[in-house]
Scaffold this active site. Structure first.
Site, mmCIF file in Angstrom:
data_model
loop_
_atom_site.group_PDB
_atom_site.id
_atom_site.type_symbol
_atom_site.label_atom_id
_atom_site.label_comp_id
_atom_site.label_asym_id
_atom_site.label_seq_id
_atom_site.Cartn_x
_atom_site.Cartn_y
_atom_site.Cartn_z
ATOM 1 N N ASP A 9 -7.960 54.536 10.354
ATOM 2 C CA ASP A 9 -7.940 55.954 10.709
ATOM 3 C C ASP A 9 -7.139 56.800 9.741
ATOM 4 O OD1 ASP A 9 -5.574 54.782 11.540
ATOM 5 O OD2 ASP A 9 -5.700 55.496 13.601
ATOM 6 N N ASP B 264 5.261 54.362 14.559
ATOM 7 C CA ASP B 264 4.632 53.369 15.438
ATOM 8 C C ASP B 264 5.281 51.992 15.378
ATOM 9 O OD1 ASP B 264 2.787 55.250 16.342
ATOM 10 O OD2 ASP B 264 1.313 54.717 14.827
#
Length: 742
Positions: A55, A464
């Site tokens: 992504d 993340d």
């Protein structure tokens, strides 16, 4: 050969010549990845040919040794959105042809329209075919697909399903040009959150996937039967054309309760398999189904592997075994507890077996051995039966079985690619070897980097995945930051005169863990700083030279200070949102910049006074301070690069630098000299990465056409104080690169 920068005699513009650098990734996920992999696509005609799309980190090609080669590292400041890959198609007729649908966002975050990148050499090079709308490689629903397909009977024809209600597009010239397809009854009406003012969750996800039925046609002619799935629920959302896309109709008897997530056609069975979910993914999905449509009988069969209380997730990943008709696998889209889940059937979905099952609560039977020896931070390196340990994964959208090797399977998760080479053991002993298989895929979004003068070579703050202490650049770290552990570390700093002391700041507001952490061991161990209020998230942080004071910019933009671990208090004498830094020698001095104004604190950050201006800047980017000279300060901004040597009392603009973002000071070229300067900047009209060994009088460009590093303004930089010429670039999607003079 070292090329020197020259000053244009008449234009007065600094033109930086180039110097060859060798660039390598800092290993975070040696086999681990570090980010979301929405899809893995095997070519059905050439053995061993497969690609993965991500992504925010571009696309990769699989190598014979299970490693991956990045294909889009050339993306630079003007093409940074190429790293958002929303769909991928590998040509089944001519395997040399590869197509990527690129673009990062469909809202204002990405001002550019999307492209179809076309390669005729398996990704060694690309040409770009522009689209008249945006593409969302990092938008909701990015795990659906594939939205881009090549006609298996006439490969000059491609179809692409767009987002935002733009509908279906077709190319008849190998992707060079595209025209809208009329007649599709529904182009996808679902939006995740209509009230989202940013446009991120309020845009239509659009068309989910396009799939051909190769058996409906013959080689050299356009395939008549095409299926299209769209993101709509409560109404027909799977359509078919029997005349090569001229007319469309809803497939009768379909499930309209959920979104069709993926559609894969089994040639041997003449059947379309569809995974469905009540969320578009990749984070949502609490219910769903698996449906199978037989083309010959025109009938649907519900083959969902679980029901009732066992069905608390949607379905994402979907794969068939081209060599074994009736063998199909599906993945739970978001099974967050007690683990992810994958199901396998060898009889077309009549019966299923799972990768794990209950043996009476709370005992789990996990039918696999687990190995993450080359990315131990994913760990631990054994099969864990502890409830809530997400070892199998989450956000499981991409799932593929090698069409030439039934033992070889791969699937993408929110953190890596997993899979193995003994898949057929699932059907015999029901125990497979699950491995992390993402060597070469570095997809982390790096927020900040430091390279202290002693101790570890590099320490990273990562989105993340928290962040890492890199004692080696070529071996993956053993663990993320621990105790406290949080998802994203926004920034990190060290005490200039006591560099084993460090501070990091996190972004969570859930209140479970305080978002300031302190280390006195060069990051090998940490403790929560209880001086910060629970639930207060941070953006930037600076530590005083002695390590006794922490200055932070909170998520609300306020500047806050704590000394001797006393409670943080708001500093009202400096504007919200200011850029902050500490002097690396004088422990009582901190710096701040906002707009064109530069502020200095001489009382350990408790109060600031405006000292000077930094040209006509409106957006300062970073303050960097000389590591061993007090009061020697640099500021980068939208108007250039500025230098002062008197504690910010005045600044001089560096000639030729018209815009600068991240920059750093590294080891001098000669002993006792001024540190080398590294900058992501616009110099002489070129946006790139540069080094100066003479305080900005001349520059060399150190990146090349093969290494663009994406968006210059989104990246971070630090330089090595112990090795001349070495610089570290933290990217927004391709992990960390380190560069050395070739």
């Amino acid at each position: 050969m070292l090329a020197v920068a020259v000053l244009a005699a008449f234009a007065g513009i600094v033109h930086a010549a180039s110097q060859a650098y060798t660039w390598k990734n800092v290993k975070i996920g040696e086999w681990g990845g570090g980010g979301f992999v929405p899809s893995i696509v095997f070519n059905p005609s050439q053995k061993g040919l497969a690609y993965a799309r991500t992504d925010i980190g571009g696309a990769y090609k699989l190598n014979s040794d299970d490693s991956w080669t990045p294909l889009l590292d050339f993306a630079n400041d003007s093409t940074w959105n190429y790293w958002g890959v929303d769909a991928l198609a590998t040509d089944p007729v001519d395997p040399n042809r590869l197509y990527l649908a690129t673009g990062m966002y469909t809202n204002s975050w990405d001002p550019n329209n999307g492209h179809i990148l076309i390669s005729t050499n398996q990704g060694a090079s690309f040409t770009a075919s522009p689209l008249p709308f945006k593409v969302g490689g990092n938008m909701p629903g990015r795990g659906m697909g594939e939205r881009l397909v090549v006609d298996p009977n006439l490969n000059s024809i491609l179809f692409f399903g767009a987002r935002s209600g733009h509908g279906l597009y077709k190319s008849t010239n190998f992707g060079a040009t595209w025209t809208a397809v009329s007649g599709l009854p529904n182009t996808g009406t679902y939006v995740p959150n209509p009230t989202d003012t940013s446009g991120y969750n309020s845009d239509k996800i659009g068309i989910s996937w396009v799939t051909f039925d190769p058996t409906s046609g013959s080689s050299g002619k356009a395939t008549p039967r095409i299926f299209v799935g769209v993101a709509s629920n409560g109404t027909s959302n799977i359509f078919v054309s029997n005349d090569a896309g001229s007319t469309w109709s809803a497939v009768p008897g379909q499930n309209t309760q959920f979104f069709p997530h993926k559609g894969v056609f089994s040639v041997a069975e003449k059947s379309l398999y569809v995974t469905l979910s009540d969320g578009a993914g990749p984070y949502d999905g609490t219910n769903g189904a698996i449906m199978k449509y037989n083309v010959t009988s025109s009938t649907w069969t519900n083959i969902t592997p679980v029901s009732g209380s066992n069905l608390y997730f949607g379905f994402g990943g979907l794969a068939i075994d081209a060599q074994k008709p009736g063998t199909v696998m599906v993945a739970a889209l978001n099974s967050w507890w007690p683990d992810g889940q994958i199901f396998r059937s060898t009889d077309g979905g009549v019966t299923w077996s799972a990768l794990w099952e209950w043996a009476g609560y709370p005992t789990l039977l996990k039918h696999y051995a687990y190995s993450d020896t080359k990315a131990p931070w994913l760990g631990p390196d054994y099969t864990v039966t502890t409830l809530g340990t997400l070892q199998i994964g989450w956000m499981m959208e991409g799932l593929s079985i090698d069409p030439f090797d039934s033992n070889h399977w791969l699937y993408g998760t929110g953190a890596t690619i997993l899979g193995g080479h003994d898949l057929l053991r699932w059907d015999t002993s029901h125990n497979v070897t699950l491995q992390s298989l993402a060597d070469g895929i570095e997809e982390t979004s790096v927020q900040s980097l430091i390279s202290p003068p002693s101790g570890p070579t590099l320490i990273s703050a990562v989105g993340d995945d928290g962040g890492f202490v890199h004692t080696s650049l070529t071996t993956a770290p053993t663990t993320e930051f621990q105790t406290p552990q949080w998802s994203t570390t926004a920034d990190i700093d060290f005490a200039g005169q006591n560099p084993t002391n460090m501070v990091r700041v996190g972004t969570s507001t859930d209140g479970t863990t305080r978002q300031i952490a302190i280390s006195s061991t060069s990051g090998s161990s940490w403790f929560e700083d209880y001086a910060i209020a629970s639930g207060v998230a941070g953006q930037k942080v600076a530590m005083s030279a002695s390590g006794d004071t922490v200055l932070m910019r909170a998520a609300d933009g306020s500047i806050q200070v704590s000394q001797y671990q006393a409670s943080f208090s708001v500093v009202s004498s400096v504007p919200n949102g200011a850029v902050i830094a500490s002097d690396k020698v004088n422990s009582t001095v901190f710096y701040a910049a906002s707009g064109s104004n530069f502020y200095v604190s001489t009382d350990s950050g408790h109060t600031f006074v405006k000292k000077s201006t930094i040209g006509s800047s409106t957006s300062p980017a970073k303050i960097v301070v000389h590591p061993s000279v007090a009061g020697d300060v640099w500021v980068s901004s939208d108007k250039g690069l500025f230098h002062g040597t008197n504690y910010g009392a005045s600044f001089t603009a560096v000639s030729g630098v018209t815009q600068a973002w991240a920059f750093a000071l590294g080891m001098p070229q000669s002993t006792g000299g001024y540190p080398s300067i590294f900058a992501a900047a616009n110099i002489g009209g070129i946006v790139g990465y540069f080094r100066s060994d003479n305080t900005g009088s001349s520059w060399v460009q150190i990146n090349d056409a093969a290494h663009g590093f994406g968006s210059a303004s989104a990246n971070c930089l630090t330089a090595d104080p112990r090795k001349y010429g070495r610089v570290y670039i933290g990217t927004n999607g391709r992990g960390i690169f380190y560069g050395d003079i070739a």
